[in-house]
Design a protein around this motif. Structure first.
Motif, PDB file in Angstrom:
ATOM      1  N   PHE A   1       4.304   7.238  -7.185  1.00  0.00           N
ATOM      2  CA  PHE A   1       4.642   7.205  -5.758  1.00  0.00           C
ATOM      3  C   PHE A   1       5.671   7.860  -4.733  1.00  0.00           C
ATOM      4  N   SER A   2       6.834   7.306  -5.496  1.00  0.00           N
ATOM      5  CA  SER A   2       8.219   7.454  -4.902  1.00  0.00           C
ATOM      6  C   SER A   2       8.760   8.943  -4.736  1.00  0.00           C
TER       7      SER A   2
ATOM      8  N   PRO B   1       4.792  -6.739  -4.679  1.00  0.00           N
ATOM      9  CA  PRO B   1       4.454  -6.427  -3.408  1.00  0.00           C
ATOM     10  C   PRO B   1       5.392  -5.717  -2.369  1.00  0.00           C
ATOM     11  N   LEU B   2       6.636  -5.861  -3.210  1.00  0.00           N
ATOM     12  CA  LEU B   2       7.199  -4.626  -1.969  1.00  0.00           C
ATOM     13  C   LEU B   2       6.720  -3.585  -2.307  1.00  0.00           C
ATOM     14  N   GLY B   3       6.788  -3.029  -3.729  1.00  0.00           N
ATOM     15  CA  GLY B   3       5.843  -1.993  -3.790  1.00  0.00           C
ATOM     16  C   GLY B   3       4.834  -0.890  -3.238  1.00  0.00           C
ATOM     17  N   PHE B   4       3.968  -1.939  -3.342  1.00  0.00           N
ATOM     18  CA  PHE B   4       2.373  -2.130  -2.434  1.00  0.00           C
ATOM     19  C   PHE B   4       2.733  -1.796  -1.177  1.00  0.00           C
ATOM     20  N   PHE B   5       3.107  -2.778  -0.700  1.00  0.00           N
ATOM     21  CA  PHE B   5       3.684  -2.948   0.925  1.00  0.00           C
ATOM     22  C   PHE B   5       4.225  -1.515   1.315  1.00  0.00           C
ATOM     23  N   ALA B   6       5.399  -1.017   0.394  1.00  0.00           N
ATOM     24  CA  ALA B   6       5.184   0.089   1.156  1.00  0.00           C
ATOM     25  C   ALA B   6       4.474   1.112   0.851  1.00  0.00           C
ATOM     26  N   VAL B   7       3.441   1.347   0.413  1.00  0.00           N
ATOM     27  CA  VAL B   7       1.970   2.012   0.089  1.00  0.00           C
ATOM     28  C   VAL B   7       1.698   2.575   1.244  1.00  0.00           C
ATOM     29  N   ALA B   8       1.151   0.993   1.505  1.00  0.00           N
ATOM     30  CA  ALA B   8       0.481   0.698   2.558  1.00  0.00           C
ATOM     31  C   ALA B   8       1.141   1.658   3.923  1.00  0.00           C
ATOM     32  N   ILE B   9       2.665   1.093   4.584  1.00  0.00           N
ATOM     33  CA  ILE B   9       2.988   1.737   5.480  1.00  0.00           C
ATOM     34  C   ILE B   9       2.656   2.871   5.661  1.00  0.00           C
ATOM     35  N   ALA B  10       3.405   3.517   4.651  1.00  0.00           N
ATOM     36  CA  ALA B  10       3.574   5.365   3.902  1.00  0.00           C
ATOM     37  C   ALA B  10       2.064   5.267   4.127  1.00  0.00           C
ATOM     38  N   SER B  11       1.162   5.081   4.807  1.00  0.00           N
ATOM     39  CA  SER B  11      -0.307   5.319   4.378  1.00  0.00           C
ATOM     40  C   SER B  11      -1.300   5.390   4.911  1.00  0.00           C
ATOM     41  N   VAL B  12      -0.738   4.168   6.361  1.00  0.00           N
ATOM     42  CA  VAL B  12      -0.513   4.078   7.428  1.00  0.00           C
ATOM     43  C   VAL B  12      -0.213   4.665   8.243  1.00  0.00           C
ATOM     44  N   LEU B  13       1.069   6.149   8.332  1.00  0.00           N
ATOM     45  CA  LEU B  13       1.766   6.610   8.774  1.00  0.00           C
ATOM     46  C   LEU B  13       1.125   7.846   8.793  1.00  0.00           C
TER      47      LEU B  13
ATOM     48  N   LEU C   1      11.087   3.719  -5.106  1.00  0.00           N
ATOM     49  CA  LEU C   1      12.602   3.696  -6.100  1.00  0.00           C
ATOM     50  C   LEU C   1      12.724   3.183  -6.982  1.00  0.00           C
ATOM     51  N   LEU C   2      13.866   1.916  -6.153  1.00  0.00           N
ATOM     52  CA  LEU C   2      13.714   0.593  -5.958  1.00  0.00           C
ATOM     53  C   LEU C   2      13.045   0.059  -7.250  1.00  0.00           C
ATOM     54  N   VAL C   3      11.602  -0.609  -6.395  1.00  0.00           N
ATOM     55  CA  VAL C   3       9.960  -0.569  -7.387  1.00  0.00           C
ATOM     56  C   VAL C   3      10.051  -0.202  -8.650  1.00  0.00           C
ATOM     57  N   ALA C   4       9.819   0.729  -8.790  1.00  0.00           N
ATOM     58  CA  ALA C   4      10.160   1.792 -10.484  1.00  0.00           C
ATOM     59  C   ALA C   4      11.063   1.297 -11.291  1.00  0.00           C
ATOM     60  N   VAL C   5      12.561   0.900 -10.715  1.00  0.00           N
ATOM     61  CA  VAL C   5      13.753   0.745 -11.811  1.00  0.00           C
ATOM     62  C   VAL C   5      13.219  -0.592 -12.366  1.00  0.00           C
ATOM     63  N   LEU C   6      13.002  -1.334 -11.074  1.00  0.00           N
ATOM     64  CA  LEU C   6      12.849  -3.050 -11.711  1.00  0.00           C
ATOM     65  C   LEU C   6      11.695  -3.308 -12.002  1.00  0.00           C
TER      66      LEU C   6
ATOM     67  N   VAL D   1       8.621   7.493   6.700  1.00  0.00           N
ATOM     68  CA  VAL D   1       7.898   7.321   5.887  1.00  0.00           C
ATOM     69  C   VAL D   1       8.986   7.893   4.705  1.00  0.00           C
ATOM     70  N   LEU D   2      10.418   8.350   4.768  1.00  0.00           N
ATOM     71  CA  LEU D   2      11.289   9.086   3.628  1.00  0.00           C
ATOM     72  C   LEU D   2      11.994   7.295   2.945  1.00  0.00           C
ATOM     73  N   PRO D   3      11.644   6.352   4.001  1.00  0.00           N
ATOM     74  CA  PRO D   3      12.573   4.963   3.416  1.00  0.00           C
ATOM     75  C   PRO D   3      11.106   4.432   2.320  1.00  0.00           C
ATOM     76  N   ALA D   4      10.109   5.088   2.562  1.00  0.00           N
ATOM     77  CA  ALA D   4       8.564   4.578   0.920  1.00  0.00           C
ATOM     78  C   ALA D   4       9.650   5.090  -0.323  1.00  0.00           C
ATOM     79  N   PHE D   5      10.023   5.890   0.290  1.00  0.00           N
ATOM     80  CA  PHE D   5      10.294   7.451  -1.425  1.00  0.00           C
ATOM     81  C   PHE D   5      11.685   5.912  -1.930  1.00  0.00           C
ATOM     82  N   VAL D   6      13.013   5.276  -0.972  1.00  0.00           N
ATOM     83  CA  VAL D   6      13.673   4.859  -1.634  1.00  0.00           C
ATOM     84  C   VAL D   6      12.811   3.883  -1.856  1.00  0.00           C
TER      85      VAL D   6
END
Length: 267
Positions: free
Chosen positions: A130-131, A68-80, A109-114, A101-106
């Motif tokens: 995506f990150s 959910p965190l990863g997809f919400f980050a995609v949504a927010i960055a895509s809107v901007l 990346l955290l979501v990918a590690v988990l 948009v830069l926080p979406a990278f972080v």
């Protein structure tokens, strides 16, 4: 994965040990024999267990789903980015959009590690890609190097092809598959906009970015509701192994675990 350990306690009643029958849960075998006589033919009296399965434990650590965190980050960055491409934000706000948009990278990346730790290579790979995209896009918008738009166009084209390849193997994971299906045309058109620098391609890319944000936000909300309530609330469309992973018992989850990365000797 740990090996070895003290010898198991005796069971005078003859009952089966508590972990008997559990995959990967066989009793620990003696690694040494300090109290008894030295076995014949073995120097120093050391006893080696020929079958290491009796000496092996595989530890699994449950985690909260990071998707959910990863997809919400995609949504927010895509809107901007989409609003910037559509002209809903001032044209001189590129650096502000990049910094937002830069926080979406972080986060991704955290979501990918988990996700790698949760043994979901497809989700982890998508989130890591995506990150990297958000980081590259933010840096180009902030630094504005010469030819940056064309370079991003090539990057988006390569990602669109790779996303199409991931979508071809993600059919059983409908939520992930839908996000990939929305991402492929969005980044394909974004590649066209970067390489040709045409206004209509940028507007179409922004519109598809908003569509991607809508799909990603729905997926994140559905997964979050499912995780919080313990039952499926909104349709996600899992089937096959993806459905068994959520509704199956523990034996299904541990099937073939000895052959998975982190347990087998090579990747």
């Amino acid at each position: 994965m740990t090996t070895g350990g003290p010898p198991p306690a005796e069971n005078p009643d003859g009952a089966a040990p508590a972990d008997a029958g559990i995959p990967g849960g066989a009793a620990l075998a003696d690694a040494e024999n300090p109290g008894g006589p030295a076995p014949a033919g073995i120097p120093g009296g050391r006893h080696f267990e020929p079958d290491l399965r009796r000496m092996t434990r595989i530890h699994l650590r449950p985690i909260a789903s990071p998707m959910p965190l990863g997809f919400f980050a995609v949504a927010i960055a895509s809107v901007l980015v989409g609003c910037f491409q559509l002209g809903l934000l001032p044209q001189d706000s590129g650096r502000a959009v990049a910094l937002a948009v830069l926080p979406a990278f972080v986060l991704q990346l955290l979501v990918a590690v988990l996700a790698f730790g949760a043994r979901d290579v497809l989700a982890a790979t998508l989130m890591a890609c995506f990150s990297g995209l958000w980081l590259a896009s933010a840096l180009v918008l902030v630094l504005r190097p010469a030819g940056g738009g064309r370079v991003l166009g090539v990057l988006y084209a390569v990602f669109a092809v790779f996303a199409l390849m991931m979508a071809s193997v993600a059919g059983r994971k409908r939520a992930l598959w839908l996000v990939l299906c929305a991402a492929v045309p969005r980044f394909a058109v974004a590649a066209l906009a970067g390489l040709t620098e045409t206004a209509w391609a940028g507007v179409l890319s922004g519109s598809l970015g908003l569509l991607l944000a809508l799909v990603a936000a729905y997926t994140a909300f559905a997964l979050m509701l499912e995780d919080m309530r313990g039952v499926r609330v909104l349709p996600i469309g899992r089937s096959g192994p993806a459905q068994h992973a959520v509704e199956g018992d523990l034996a299904v989850q541990l099937r073939d675990i000895e052959r998975q990365a982190g347990v087998r000797r090579t990747l």
